[in-house]
Design an enzyme around this catalytic site. Structure first.
Site, PDB file in Angstrom:
ATOM      1  N   GLU A 143      38.382 -50.284   8.618  1.00 58.74           N
ATOM      2  CA  GLU A 143      38.857 -48.900   8.749  1.00 58.74           C
ATOM      3  C   GLU A 143      40.328 -48.840   9.119  1.00 58.74           C
ATOM      4  O   GLU A 143      40.729 -49.405  10.148  1.00 58.74           O
ATOM      5  CB  GLU A 143      38.053 -48.177   9.830  1.00 58.74           C
ATOM      6  CG  GLU A 143      38.514 -46.747  10.076  1.00 58.74           C
ATOM      7  CD  GLU A 143      37.871 -46.115  11.305  1.00 58.74           C
ATOM      8  OE1 GLU A 143      37.916 -44.875  11.418  1.00 58.74           O
ATOM      9  OE2 GLU A 143      37.338 -46.861  12.152  1.00 58.74           O
ATOM     10  N   GLU A 242      32.881 -38.219  14.049  1.00 62.03           N
ATOM     11  CA  GLU A 242      33.532 -38.963  15.126  1.00 62.03           C
ATOM     12  C   GLU A 242      34.609 -38.082  15.759  1.00 62.03           C
ATOM     13  O   GLU A 242      35.799 -38.271  15.554  1.00 62.03           O
ATOM     14  CB  GLU A 242      34.129 -40.265  14.595  1.00 62.03           C
ATOM     15  CG  GLU A 242      34.518 -41.220  15.718  1.00 62.03           C
ATOM     16  CD  GLU A 242      35.150 -42.499  15.218  1.00 62.03           C
ATOM     17  OE1 GLU A 242      34.770 -43.569  15.707  1.00 62.03           O
ATOM     18  OE2 GLU A 242      36.027 -42.426  14.324  1.00 62.03           O
TER      19      GLU A 242
END
Length: 261
Positions: A143, A242
């Site tokens: 990521e 998130e």
């Protein structure tokens, strides 16, 4: 239909970690993700997961020595043994939780370290990790993270992440595309989605409002537009939520009903 997974490391923090599973299920989530399930034995986590009728869709590898500032180990030369031990722990939890994806944290660039050496180490570790994960039927994710939230993080841009994944060339290594990080570093989120989703190399999406990382209906990103684009592009993976709720988690979920409509 778009599939949203509550991030139990950021959401429902008004509850103890294991109690967050029931709270997420009560609000209608079918999937959950978390950064670090390791604060509880895997059997205890699985018990709460099953009792809530949820799917664990993502966990992270251990970050290393968090108290000393570690944010992952995969790209750090000289710490390969620690990385391998953490990856094995993550795969053991993934197996216990029937979790199909593990996010491999790259880490912070040490002062003065040549970037080429970091990337060489990163690719070597990822190739080894992908072979281990393949035997467990687990997909690994990398990521890009913005350097405002984690200064010095080694992987920051979508093109960098895709270049690493392409060079490792493992079928179970994909990119985790967090639209919050993408907007802060690069912007042009819609174009990035149109470019990368059709490649099949994006394994997971995450969302949050920009710039404060609150609910996705707050801030500068038009998520209604993005959800329509994801439907157009026939995205079928999970979308991890998130974000840090601005208040009580359940009170801020009006966006979820609207996104599902």
């Amino acid at each position: 239909m778009l599939k949203f997974a509550a991030n139990l490391s950021m959401m429902y923090t008004e509850h103890a970690f294991l109690d967050r599973y029931a709270a997420a299920a009560a609000d209608g989530f079918a999937g959950v993700e978390c950064m670090s399930p390791y604060e509880a034995p895997a059997a205890f986590v699985r018990e709460r997961l099953d009792a809530a009728g949820l799917r664990q869709v993502l966990i992270n590898t251990p970050v290393g020595a968090a108290a000393r500032g570690d944010r992952g180990l995969a790209a750090l030369p000289g710490r390969q043994d620690e990385f391998r031990a953490g990856l094995e722990q993550a795969l053991a939890y993934a197996d216990a939780l029937a979790c199909p994806q593990v996010h491999v944290m790259a880490g912070l660039a040490p002062d003065g370290a040549p970037r080429a050496a970091l990337l060489d180490c990163y690719r070597e570790n990822l190739a080894w990790a992908a072979s281990q994960a393949r035997a467990c039927n687990v997909t690994l994710l990398i990521e890009p993270i913005n350097t405002r939230d984690i200064p010095g993080y080694i992987l920051n841009r979508q093109d960098e992440a895709h270049a690493v994944a392409e060079s490792v060339n493992a079928p179970n290594l994909k990119v985790q595309m967090d639209l919050y990080h993408c907007q802060i570093v690069e912007g042009d989120v819609s174009a990035k989605l149109r470019r990368y989703l059709p490649t099949g190399r994006v394994g997971h999406l995450q969302i949050a409002g920009v710039p404060l990382r609150h609910e996705p209906d707050q801030g500068e990103l038009n998520y209604s537009w993005i959800y329509a684009l994801l439907r157009e592009l026939d995205y079928r993976g999970w979308i991890g939520c998130e974000y840090r709720p601005a208040g009580a988690t359940s009170d801020g979920l009006g966006w979820l009903a609207a996104a599902r409509a």
